[in-house]
Design a protein around this motif. Structure first.
Motif, PDB file in Angstrom:
ATOM      1  N   ARG A 195       0.920  -1.232   0.002  1.00 30.17           N
ATOM      2  CA  ARG A 195       0.139   0.108   0.161  1.00 30.17           C
ATOM      3  C   ARG A 195       0.736   1.348  -0.082  1.00 30.17           C
ATOM      4  NH1 ARG A 195      -1.071   1.943   5.272  1.00 30.17           N
ATOM      5  NH2 ARG A 195      -0.547   0.728   7.053  1.00 30.17           N
ATOM      6  N   TYR A 196       2.050   1.245   0.084  1.00 26.53           N
ATOM      7  CA  TYR A 196       3.099   2.187   0.219  1.00 26.53           C
ATOM      8  C   TYR A 196       3.811   2.287  -1.260  1.00 26.53           C
ATOM      9  CZ  TYR A 196       2.187   3.161   5.189  1.00 26.53           C
ATOM     10  OH  TYR A 196       1.453   3.182   6.185  1.00 26.53           O
ATOM     11  N   MET A 197       3.588   1.370  -1.957  1.00 25.76           N
ATOM     12  CA  MET A 197       4.350   0.994  -3.207  1.00 25.76           C
ATOM     13  C   MET A 197       4.025   1.981  -4.410  1.00 25.76           C
ATOM     14  SD  MET A 197       5.854  -2.860  -4.215  1.00 25.76           S
ATOM     15  CE  MET A 197       6.126  -3.109  -2.825  1.00 25.76           C
ATOM     16  N   ALA A 198       5.046   2.624  -5.071  1.00 25.48           N
ATOM     17  CA  ALA A 198       4.728   2.985  -6.339  1.00 25.48           C
ATOM     18  C   ALA A 198       4.635   2.332  -7.377  1.00 25.48           C
ATOM     19  CB  ALA A 198       5.996   4.152  -6.689  1.00 25.48           C
ATOM     20  N   PRO A 199       3.417   2.482  -8.175  1.00 26.65           N
ATOM     21  CA  PRO A 199       3.232   1.687  -9.172  1.00 26.65           C
ATOM     22  C   PRO A 199       4.062   1.118 -10.303  1.00 26.65           C
ATOM     23  CG  PRO A 199       2.218   3.833  -9.708  1.00 26.65           C
ATOM     24  CD  PRO A 199       2.752   3.795  -8.257  1.00 26.65           C
ATOM     25  N   GLU A 200       5.147   2.212 -10.792  1.00 23.65           N
ATOM     26  CA  GLU A 200       5.957   1.523 -11.508  1.00 23.65           C
ATOM     27  C   GLU A 200       7.053   0.867 -10.841  1.00 23.65           C
ATOM     28  OE1 GLU A 200       8.097   4.999  -8.970  1.00 23.65           O
ATOM     29  OE2 GLU A 200       6.096   4.589 -10.201  1.00 23.65           O
ATOM     30  N   TYR A 201       7.142   0.442  -9.662  1.00 23.02           N
ATOM     31  CA  TYR A 201       8.069  -0.251  -9.089  1.00 23.02           C
ATOM     32  C   TYR A 201       7.095  -1.870  -8.945  1.00 23.02           C
ATOM     33  CZ  TYR A 201      10.779  -2.467  -5.464  1.00 23.02           C
ATOM     34  OH  TYR A 201      11.555  -3.394  -4.658  1.00 23.02           O
ATOM     35  N   ALA A 202       5.835  -1.756  -8.332  1.00 24.28           N
ATOM     36  CA  ALA A 202       5.233  -2.573  -8.075  1.00 24.28           C
ATOM     37  C   ALA A 202       4.808  -3.539  -9.411  1.00 24.28           C
ATOM     38  CB  ALA A 202       3.815  -2.462  -7.553  1.00 24.28           C
ATOM     39  N   MET A 203       4.650  -3.002 -10.494  1.00 24.96           N
ATOM     40  CA  MET A 203       4.335  -3.409 -11.861  1.00 24.96           C
ATOM     41  C   MET A 203       5.382  -3.847 -12.560  1.00 24.96           C
ATOM     42  SD  MET A 203       1.099  -0.918 -12.856  1.00 24.96           S
ATOM     43  CE  MET A 203      -0.348  -0.990 -11.710  1.00 24.96           C
ATOM     44  N   HIS A 204       6.369  -3.127 -12.579  1.00 22.41           N
ATOM     45  CA  HIS A 204       7.666  -3.181 -13.471  1.00 22.41           C
ATOM     46  C   HIS A 204       9.027  -3.239 -12.975  1.00 22.41           C
ATOM     47  CE1 HIS A 204       4.458  -2.241 -16.538  1.00 22.41           C
ATOM     48  NE2 HIS A 204       4.343  -0.811 -15.971  1.00 22.41           N
ATOM     49  N   GLY A 205       9.005  -3.065 -11.737  1.00 23.27           N
ATOM     50  CA  GLY A 205      10.368  -3.351 -10.974  1.00 23.27           C
ATOM     51  C   GLY A 205      11.260  -2.178 -10.985  1.00 23.27           C
ATOM     52  N   ASN A 206      10.592  -1.057 -11.640  1.00 28.27           N
ATOM     53  CA  ASN A 206      11.575   0.273 -11.878  1.00 28.27           C
ATOM     54  C   ASN A 206      11.616   1.099 -10.554  1.00 28.27           C
ATOM     55  OD1 ASN A 206      11.750  -0.445 -14.488  1.00 28.27           O
ATOM     56  ND2 ASN A 206       9.947   0.722 -14.927  1.00 28.27           N
ATOM     57  N   PHE A 207      12.618   1.308 -10.035  1.00 25.32           N
ATOM     58  CA  PHE A 207      12.834   1.975  -8.866  1.00 25.32           C
ATOM     59  C   PHE A 207      13.904   3.108  -8.889  1.00 25.32           C
ATOM     60  CE2 PHE A 207      15.640  -1.412  -7.574  1.00 25.32           C
ATOM     61  CZ  PHE A 207      16.513  -0.579  -6.656  1.00 25.32           C
ATOM     62  N   SER A 208      13.706   4.235  -8.229  1.00 23.80           N
ATOM     63  CA  SER A 208      14.583   5.468  -8.093  1.00 23.80           C
ATOM     64  C   SER A 208      14.235   6.004  -6.562  1.00 23.80           C
ATOM     65  CB  SER A 208      14.293   6.157  -9.173  1.00 23.80           C
ATOM     66  OG  SER A 208      12.846   6.862  -9.220  1.00 23.80           O
ATOM     67  N   VAL A 209      14.817   7.148  -6.447  1.00 23.45           N
ATOM     68  CA  VAL A 209      14.696   7.893  -5.139  1.00 23.45           C
ATOM     69  C   VAL A 209      13.229   8.201  -5.288  1.00 23.45           C
ATOM     70  CG1 VAL A 209      16.929   8.765  -4.632  1.00 23.45           C
ATOM     71  CG2 VAL A 209      15.266  10.050  -5.989  1.00 23.45           C
ATOM     72  N   LYS A 210      12.404   8.460  -6.370  1.00 24.75           N
ATOM     73  CA  LYS A 210      10.887   8.690  -6.364  1.00 24.75           C
ATOM     74  C   LYS A 210      10.257   7.564  -5.831  1.00 24.75           C
ATOM     75  CE  LYS A 210      11.690  12.767  -8.337  1.00 24.75           C
ATOM     76  NZ  LYS A 210      11.413  13.174  -9.640  1.00 24.75           N
ATOM     77  N   LEU A 211      10.685   6.487  -5.532  1.00 26.28           N
ATOM     78  CA  LEU A 211       9.934   5.444  -4.646  1.00 26.28           C
ATOM     79  C   LEU A 211       9.640   5.716  -3.433  1.00 26.28           C
ATOM     80  CD1 LEU A 211       8.651   2.644  -4.184  1.00 26.28           C
ATOM     81  CD2 LEU A 211      11.008   1.682  -4.083  1.00 26.28           C
TER      82      LEU A 211
END
Length: 357
Positions: A195-211
């Motif tokens: 519930r705290y997870m950015a969609p681009e990370y949850a769906m595609h595994g893309n992460f940055s400081v913006k996560l």
């Protein structure tokens, strides 16, 4: 001895060009190792009466050392492979981080099957409205520390308050190092709390400081509303907190979002917090502010804050925001855990070995 040189960093997934750690720094990490007996005595042999809480990787106990110092002890669940990785990761990171808004690691214990992390005891275990301190802690991780770190599991239960109500970010088992010139990493191993997870990370595994920025935005909205980012309603009427916050903002009915317990505060401050929260959870990663910008927005009311765009709505499926995933790459079976850990490969983190005394 812990060799935190380039080869070890590579094995830790820390693909950064850092020099070998000086000998005194290595000895400093080793000096954090505790014997088991005093920790057992401090916690009354991990008695239930000293239990502070429990998470996906084990139980946390309050303890008092022989010198009167109060401590918090995280006891790893036996046989937890993911917990073992978290344990080692946290030691290696926290030994090098010092900030007033990060919980302080006092030491660790390795004895037989016992894996213990010993922290300063933080008196107030609930999160309050002290967003600036949390933002400063994240800014330190992202830009101001000697290492560039993404926390990856910022949430209400990982922010503690000390006796002076100063917020401290805790639990760095899932944290990840960036090199200074990196802006984004793709991973097949997803960890964190849904519930705290950015969609681009949850769906595609893309992460940055913006996560972490996204997670901070969810946290703001939860604090102001007094609600968790859960889905309510059924079918087409299902709505999570972010959707509700955006609709309230768009329709000019933000008063419906504000928890009565905070409504007695400054209306302009509450509105600004909601505004910043919505900026942090925008769908377009590039549109989300950096933590440096967030700190400025929280500290300077003369600063013009841009209007937020629509956030990403991705919680309407059958998977709830607290749904934990752990995919077994050998069997393809999805298992449960308190934190999300979903991916197409075995956890690829490899960490320098720590040896019991």
């Amino acid at each position: 001895m812990l060799l935190l040189c380039k080869d070890a960093l590579t094995s830790l997934h820390l693909s950064v060009n850092l020099p070998c750690v000086a000998k005194d720094e290595i000895l400093n990490v080793e000096s954090l190792q505790f014997n088991l007996a005093p920790i057992r005595n401090a916690t009354d042999n991990f008695s239930d009466s000293n239990k502070l809480g429990q998470g996906g990787f084990g139980v946390v106990y309050k303890g008092t050392l022989s010198n009167g110092q109060e401590i918090a002890v995280k006891r790893l669940s036996k046989g937890s492979k993911q917990g073992e990785l978290e344990f080692r990761n946290e030691i290696l990171l926290m030994a090098k981080l010092q900030h007033r808004n990060l919980v302080r690691l006092l030491g660790f214990c390795l004895k037989g099957t016992e894996r213990l992390l010993i922290y300063e005891f933080v008196l107030n275990s609930s999160l309050d409205h002290f967003l600036f301190g949390i933002a400063r802690g994240l800014l330190y991780l992202h830009e101001d520390s000697q290492l560039r770190i993404i926390h990856r599991d910022l949430k209400a239960s990982n922010v503690l308050l000390d006796e002076e109500m100063n917020p401290k970010i805790s639990d760095f088992g899932m944290a990840r190092l960036f090199s200074l010139d990196q802006t984004q990493i793709d991973t097949s191993k997803i960890v964190g709390t849904f519930r705290y997870m950015a969609p681009e990370y949850a769906m595609h595994g893309n992460f940055s400081v913006k996560l972490d920025v996204y997670s901070f935005g969810v946290l703001i909205l939860e604090i102001v509303s007094g609600q968790k980012n859960n889905c309510s309603g059924n079918g087409e009427n299902a709505e999570d907190l972010i959707s509700f916050a955006w609709r309230s903002w768009r329709d000019g009915s933000v008063s419906n979002l504000i928890d009565p317990s905070v409504s007695s505060g400054s209306r302009s401050e509450i509105m600004r917090c909601i505004h910043i929260g919505l900026l942090c959870v925008q769908e377009n990663v590039a549109d989300r502010p950096t933590m440096a910008s967030v700190v400025l927005m929280l500290s300077s009311y003369s600063l013009t804050v841009p209007l937020p765009s629509q956030p990403a709505f991705f919680l309407h499926g059958s998977m709830g925001p607290e749904t934990p995933l752990l995919q077994d790459s050998d069997s393809g079976v999805t298992k449960s855990s308190d934190n999300v850990s979903a991916g197409m490969s075995v956890n690829e983190t490899s960490i320098t070995e720590l040896h019991p005394r």
